[in-house]
Design an enzyme around this catalytic site. Structure first.
Site, PDB file in Angstrom:
ATOM      1  N   CYS A 145       0.835  -1.207   0.000  1.00  0.00           N
ATOM      2  CA  CYS A 145       0.000   0.000   0.000  1.00  0.00           C
ATOM      3  C   CYS A 145       0.866   1.251   0.000  1.00  0.00           C
ATOM      4  CB  CYS A 145      -0.933   0.000   1.207  1.00  0.00           C
ATOM      5  SG  CYS A 145      -2.008   1.441   1.267  1.00  0.00           S
ATOM      6  N   CYS A 148      -0.497   4.115   2.102  1.00  0.00           N
ATOM      7  CA  CYS A 148      -0.289   3.961   3.547  1.00  0.00           C
ATOM      8  C   CYS A 148       1.169   4.244   3.915  1.00  0.00           C
ATOM      9  CB  CYS A 148      -0.598   2.535   4.008  1.00  0.00           C
ATOM     10  SG  CYS A 148      -2.037   1.786   3.263  1.00  0.00           S
ATOM     11  N   ASP A 149       2.092   3.721   3.136  1.00  0.00           N
ATOM     12  CA  ASP A 149       3.490   3.689   3.570  1.00  0.00           C
ATOM     13  C   ASP A 149       4.438   4.581   2.765  1.00  0.00           C
ATOM     14  OD1 ASP A 149       2.752   1.751   5.403  1.00  0.00           O
ATOM     15  OD2 ASP A 149       3.158   0.100   4.029  1.00  0.00           O
TER      16      ASP A 149
END
Ligand code: NAP
Length: 323
Positions: A145, A148-149
């Site tokens: 992701c 997300c990261d």
């Protein structure tokens, strides 16, 4: 057979725990079936995909960030504080044909429920390489992701790569071009399945480069990723590519196989179909929240919002039963 539960929540990610917090505060004494860890065919964990995430920096309320597992522990504690109960089992099949609903657990027991909230999420598909999974679990620079990261300091001004050729891969690659010194898109064919608009964005990006007809044979690095071993699908030639981040974007699989035969309507990709903006499925009294019903946004905060909606819908449904 057990007593009849008011609300059984299947799944323990942000959607499940948020539904539990709301249902518990409404005095419905919800039961959360948290699931048991599985590593095949891909990683499925109690707590959901956040258990595979190191830092969560985009969930409001945590200005310094929080790790995914810490966040899920906090969600669980908050739900339990108001009387949520948990069971560490999987639901293996559901009978929604009569009321109360019957849920069969992996221990062969049957849970009876007036209402059910399905919040079992979806799992990112992985290539299935040992070192890919090892570095994903340890936060060593392999992720499924980018949203997300991708903004984490470890990826800033570093060479990064995305695997895949669909809309997710190109969207993630486009996002990463803001942070990485260079973003490679590793695709196994010589054309993308992503939309033309998304392709255009990548082709116009000065720091994105497409590596056509390449598959990843191995992920290199001990503590953190240092590169990947690639194979050209046409020539068979192997090469090494130096990287500090690898984002696998080869699709997701919603956790819905236990719903086979239950009568719940799924879409072509096996996600639960919802009734407009509510959490209602095609079966009265069965609700869904989070990634299991959302192939598009897939964020912790959007899943939590859907969990809230599902609990409110379930509360309304239960009061209509007694009313
Ligand atoms: P997808 O469309 O199924 O694409 C998956 C990609 O991964 C494909 O290019 C596929 O290659 C590749 N792939 C699959 N298994 C692989 C493997 N083992 N090794 C290497 N490559 C592999 O999945 P998605 O991109 O997640 O999109 C899912 C759905 O959401 C799509 O309908 C998409 O349009 C939609 N979506 C839309 C948006 C948007 O509109 N903003 C954003 C994200 C997703 P092949 O092409 O060779 O099969």
């Amino acid at each position: 057979m057990s007593d009849i539960e008011n609300v059984v929540i299947i799944g323990s990610g942000p959607a499940g725990w948020t539904a539990a917090i709301y249902a518990a505060r409404a005095d419905l004494k919800p039961l959360v079936v948290v699931g048991v860890p599985k590593t095949q065919p891909s990683i499925v964990l109690p707590g959901g995909q956040l258990m595979l995430t190191t830092e969560v920096e985009n969930y409001p309320g945590f200005p310094e960030g929080i790790t995914g597992p810490d966040m899920m522990e906090a969600f669980q504690k908050q739900a339990e504080r108001f009387g949520t109960r948990t069971r560490g089992e999987d639901i293996v099949s559901c009978d929604f044909s009569s009321k109360p609903f019957k849920l069969e657990t992996s221990k062969g027991e049957t849970i009876l429920a007036k209402s059910v909230i399905v919040a079992t999420g979806a799992t990112a598909n992985w290539m299935g390489l040992d070192n890919e999974m090892r570095l994903a679990r340890s936060g060593g620079g392999v992720s499924a992701c980018a949203v997300c990261d991708g903004a984490l300091p470890a990826f800033r001004d570093q060479p990064l790569a995305v695997v895949g050729g669909g809309d997710s891969a190109l969207e993630e690659a486009s996002y990463l071009t803001k942070f990485g010194s260079k973003v490679y898109i590793i695709h196994r064919r010589d054309e993308f399945r992503a939309s033309k608009a998304m392709q255009k964005r990548i082709f116009n990006s000065p720091n994105a480069e497409v590596l056509w007809n390449k598959v990843v044979l191995d992920v290199l690095g001990d503590e953190v990723i240092t590169g990947v071993l690639l194979k050209d699908t046409i020539t068979g030639e192997e090469s090494t590519l130096d990287l500090r981040g690898l984002f696998v974007a080869i699709g997701h699989t919603p956790t819905t196989s236990f719903l086979d035969g239950s009568g719940i309507e799924l879409d072509d990709a096996k996600y639960i179909q919802l009734n407009t903006r509510s959490s209602k499925t095609n079966i009265d009294g069965v609700f869904a929240a989070g990634d299991v019903a959302d192939s598009e946004y897939r964020q912790a905060v959007s899943a939590a919002g859907m969990g809230c909606i599902a609990a409110l819908d379930a509360e309304h449904y239960i009061s209509s039963l007694s009313g």
